[in-house]
Motif scaffolding. Structure first.
Motif, PDB file in Angstrom:
ATOM      1  N   ILE A   1      13.414  -5.854   2.697  1.00 13.59           N
ATOM      2  CA  ILE A   1      12.706  -7.134   2.771  1.00 13.59           C
ATOM      3  C   ILE A   1      11.220  -6.820   2.944  1.00 13.59           C
ATOM      4  O   ILE A   1      10.844  -5.720   3.359  1.00 13.59           O
ATOM      5  CB  ILE A   1      13.223  -8.030   3.918  1.00 13.59           C
ATOM      6  CG1 ILE A   1      12.903  -7.424   5.301  1.00 13.59           C
ATOM      7  CG2 ILE A   1      14.720  -8.230   3.795  1.00 13.59           C
ATOM      8  CD1 ILE A   1      11.781  -8.085   6.033  1.00 13.59           C
ATOM      9  N   ILE A   2      10.384  -7.787   2.597  1.00 16.05           N
ATOM     10  CA  ILE A   2       8.932  -7.628   2.739  1.00 16.05           C
ATOM     11  C   ILE A   2       8.433  -8.689   3.702  1.00 16.05           C
ATOM     12  O   ILE A   2       8.745  -9.874   3.562  1.00 16.05           O
ATOM     13  CB  ILE A   2       8.227  -7.771   1.373  1.00 16.05           C
ATOM     14  CG1 ILE A   2       8.689  -6.661   0.421  1.00 16.05           C
ATOM     15  CG2 ILE A   2       6.702  -7.730   1.536  1.00 16.05           C
ATOM     16  CD1 ILE A   2       8.229  -6.850  -1.013  1.00 16.05           C
TER      17      ILE A   2
ATOM     18  N   ARG B   1       1.263  -6.509   3.962  1.00 21.24           N
ATOM     19  CA  ARG B   1       2.677  -6.558   3.618  1.00 21.24           C
ATOM     20  C   ARG B   1       3.334  -5.203   3.864  1.00 21.24           C
ATOM     21  O   ARG B   1       2.781  -4.161   3.523  1.00 21.24           O
ATOM     22  CB  ARG B   1       2.855  -6.954   2.158  1.00 21.24           C
ATOM     23  CG  ARG B   1       2.384  -8.355   1.839  1.00 21.24           C
ATOM     24  CD  ARG B   1       2.569  -8.661   0.362  1.00 21.24           C
ATOM     25  NE  ARG B   1       1.983  -9.947   0.005  1.00 21.24           N
ATOM     26  CZ  ARG B   1       1.939 -10.436  -1.219  1.00 21.24           C
ATOM     27  NH1 ARG B   1       2.465  -9.729  -2.219  1.00 21.24           N
ATOM     28  NH2 ARG B   1       1.386 -11.615  -1.464  1.00 21.24           N
ATOM     29  N   GLU B   2       4.519  -5.241   4.429  1.00 20.31           N
ATOM     30  CA  GLU B   2       5.277  -4.014   4.649  1.00 20.31           C
ATOM     31  C   GLU B   2       6.723  -4.235   4.234  1.00 20.31           C
ATOM     32  O   GLU B   2       7.259  -5.347   4.321  1.00 20.31           O
ATOM     33  CB  GLU B   2       5.222  -3.586   6.115  1.00 20.31           C
ATOM     34  CG  GLU B   2       5.866  -4.574   7.081  1.00 20.31           C
ATOM     35  CD  GLU B   2       5.938  -4.035   8.499  1.00 20.31           C
ATOM     36  OE1 GLU B   2       5.546  -2.868   8.715  1.00 20.31           O
ATOM     37  OE2 GLU B   2       6.393  -4.772   9.391  1.00 20.31           O
ATOM     38  N   MET B   3       7.337  -3.164   3.745  1.00 22.72           N
ATOM     39  CA  MET B   3       8.740  -3.224   3.349  1.00 22.72           C
ATOM     40  C   MET B   3       9.587  -2.475   4.366  1.00 22.72           C
ATOM     41  O   MET B   3       9.273  -1.331   4.729  1.00 22.72           O
ATOM     42  CB  MET B   3       8.936  -2.620   1.957  1.00 22.72           C
ATOM     43  CG  MET B   3      10.388  -2.677   1.468  1.00 22.72           C
ATOM     44  SD  MET B   3      10.598  -1.962  -0.188  1.00 22.72           S
ATOM     45  CE  MET B   3       9.783  -3.221  -1.164  1.00 22.72           C
ATOM     46  N   VAL B   4      10.635  -3.113   4.843  1.00 22.22           N
ATOM     47  CA  VAL B   4      11.560  -2.509   5.796  1.00 22.22           C
ATOM     48  C   VAL B   4      12.980  -2.850   5.385  1.00 22.22           C
ATOM     49  O   VAL B   4      13.210  -3.765   4.592  1.00 22.22           O
ATOM     50  CB  VAL B   4      11.292  -3.000   7.242  1.00 22.22           C
ATOM     51  CG1 VAL B   4       9.905  -2.584   7.709  1.00 22.22           C
ATOM     52  CG2 VAL B   4      11.461  -4.512   7.345  1.00 22.22           C
TER      53      VAL B   4
ATOM     54  N   GLY C   1       0.808  -1.211   0.000  1.00 20.16           N
ATOM     55  CA  GLY C   1       0.000   0.000   0.000  1.00 20.16           C
ATOM     56  C   GLY C   1       0.839   1.257   0.000  1.00 20.16           C
ATOM     57  O   GLY C   1       0.604   2.200  -0.742  1.00 20.16           O
ATOM     58  N   ARG C   2       1.871   1.279   0.825  1.00 22.66           N
ATOM     59  CA  ARG C   2       2.747   2.449   0.916  1.00 22.66           C
ATOM     60  C   ARG C   2       4.044   2.028   1.574  1.00 22.66           C
ATOM     61  O   ARG C   2       4.147   0.953   2.168  1.00 22.66           O
ATOM     62  CB  ARG C   2       2.084   3.563   1.744  1.00 22.66           C
ATOM     63  CG  ARG C   2       1.759   3.159   3.178  1.00 22.66           C
ATOM     64  CD  ARG C   2       1.016   4.255   3.918  1.00 22.66           C
ATOM     65  NE  ARG C   2       0.659   3.862   5.271  1.00 22.66           N
ATOM     66  CZ  ARG C   2       1.476   3.909   6.308  1.00 22.66           C
ATOM     67  NH1 ARG C   2       2.712   4.362   6.147  1.00 22.66           N
ATOM     68  NH2 ARG C   2       1.093   3.538   7.513  1.00 22.66           N
ATOM     69  N   LEU C   3       5.036   2.895   1.485  1.00 20.93           N
ATOM     70  CA  LEU C   3       6.308   2.650   2.135  1.00 20.93           C
ATOM     71  C   LEU C   3       6.359   3.386   3.469  1.00 20.93           C
ATOM     72  O   LEU C   3       5.657   4.387   3.659  1.00 20.93           O
ATOM     73  CB  LEU C   3       7.454   3.124   1.240  1.00 20.93           C
ATOM     74  CG  LEU C   3       7.629   2.381  -0.082  1.00 20.93           C
ATOM     75  CD1 LEU C   3       8.717   3.033  -0.918  1.00 20.93           C
ATOM     76  CD2 LEU C   3       7.963   0.921   0.171  1.00 20.93           C
ATOM     77  N   PRO C   4       7.171   2.914   4.404  1.00 18.84           N
ATOM     78  CA  PRO C   4       7.301   3.635   5.678  1.00 18.84           C
ATOM     79  C   PRO C   4       7.757   5.065   5.451  1.00 18.84           C
ATOM     80  O   PRO C   4       8.461   5.372   4.485  1.00 18.84           O
ATOM     81  CB  PRO C   4       8.370   2.826   6.426  1.00 18.84           C
ATOM     82  CG  PRO C   4       8.347   1.474   5.798  1.00 18.84           C
ATOM     83  CD  PRO C   4       8.000   1.704   4.364  1.00 18.84           C
ATOM     84  N   GLU C   5       7.345   5.963   6.326  1.00 16.71           N
ATOM     85  CA  GLU C   5       7.720   7.371   6.219  1.00 16.71           C
ATOM     86  C   GLU C   5       9.240   7.503   6.234  1.00 16.71           C
ATOM     87  O   GLU C   5       9.921   6.930   7.088  1.00 16.71           O
ATOM     88  CB  GLU C   5       7.104   8.162   7.367  1.00 16.71           C
ATOM     89  CG  GLU C   5       7.348   9.659   7.264  1.00 16.71           C
ATOM     90  CD  GLU C   5       6.643  10.430   8.363  1.00 16.71           C
ATOM     91  OE1 GLU C   5       6.913  11.642   8.493  1.00 16.71           O
ATOM     92  OE2 GLU C   5       5.831   9.819   9.091  1.00 16.71           O
TER      93      GLU C   5
END
Length: 251
Positions: A36-37, A46-49, A14-18
């Motif tokens: 990584i997701i 799902r989140e990318m960090v 949906g979006r990337l971390p700020e």
């Protein structure tokens, strides 16, 4: 379309971390921070960090004491036998997004693939032709190849991650790390190397299926050779200090 937007679309983020930044990188190496997701523990999305490549187990008292071990890759065949991999496989699986990886010729005794022409699509999208002459590689350096999807689109490797947190009195900050799961080579990779990273088909199951009676071991298999493309890369990839679009050109 930029590489970041391609990742957002391909992996349904949906979006990337700020403040998240992902600069172009043509020569990734262990001990560097990479995207990584994973599934967000709060909402399952799902989140990318960013995490450091080279897994440090959460139970290790001092991460410095673990530097003597090589944990950038986890062998699929022993993932349930070794505690360092079994724990993350049970509760901390992730996707490693990319659109190509390198491999160096390790098996010169085998019949080699026929000559191939360098592609125009690079690890991070279409790239311009280098404006100045590429340095000549050192004598004796091994041929290097790039493996990607036929259309150059992003894809994901199977990964395991760990969140190490300092004990009381430790001088170390929190440390989030990951490893890439590897398996035996497919027919395309085999003349170059006997191992390859696990390229996933089912992202949802790898991220979310934690049914102990049905662990996703069956996903850890070689990717279909006819679903990949191999092109030569520059031999200077062997030195991590060399990092630019010229790494994608044969020399």
């Amino acid at each position: 379309m930029s590489y970041v937007w391609a990742l957002l679309s391909t992996f349904k983020l949906g979006r990337l971390p700020e403040g998240f930044e992902l600069p172009p990188d043509w020569n990734i190496a262990p001990s560097t921070n990479q995207p990584i997701i994973r599934s967000d523990p709060e909402n399952g999305e799902r989140e990318m960090v960013l995490m450091r490549w080279g897994l440090i187990p959460a139970k290790v008292a001092d991460p410095d004491s673990f530097k003597i071990f090589t944990t950038s890759n986890a062998r699929a065949e022993s993932i349930l036998d070794k505690p360092i991999w079994k724990g993350p496989f049970s509760h901390s699986r992730c996707l490693i997004p990319l659109d190509g990886f390198y491999e160096w010729l390790q098996r010169p005794g085998l019949p080699q693939p026929p000559p191939i022409e360098p592609g125009e699509h690079g690890l991070f999208g279409d790239i311009p032709r280098p404006s100045k002459r590429t340095p000549k590689p050192k004598a004796g350096s091994r041929p290097t190849y790039k493996f990607e999807m036929p259309d150059g689109a992003p894809y994901a490797l199977a990964g395991l991650f760990s969140e190490w947190r300092p004990r009381k009195g430790s001088p170390h900050p929190p440390l989030d790390t990951f490893s890439i799961v590897t398996t035996e080579a497919n027919e395309l990779m085999d003349p170059i190397h006997d191992r390859m990273p696990v390229i996933l088909h089912d992202y949802d199951r790898w991220l979310k299926d934690y049914d102990e009676s049905r662990p996703p071991i069956d996903l850890l298999r070689p990717y279909e050779a006819d679903g990949m493309r191999m092109t030569p890369a520059h031999r200077l990839v062997g030195n991590v200090r060399n990092n630019g679009p010229e790494m994608l050109n044969t020399a």
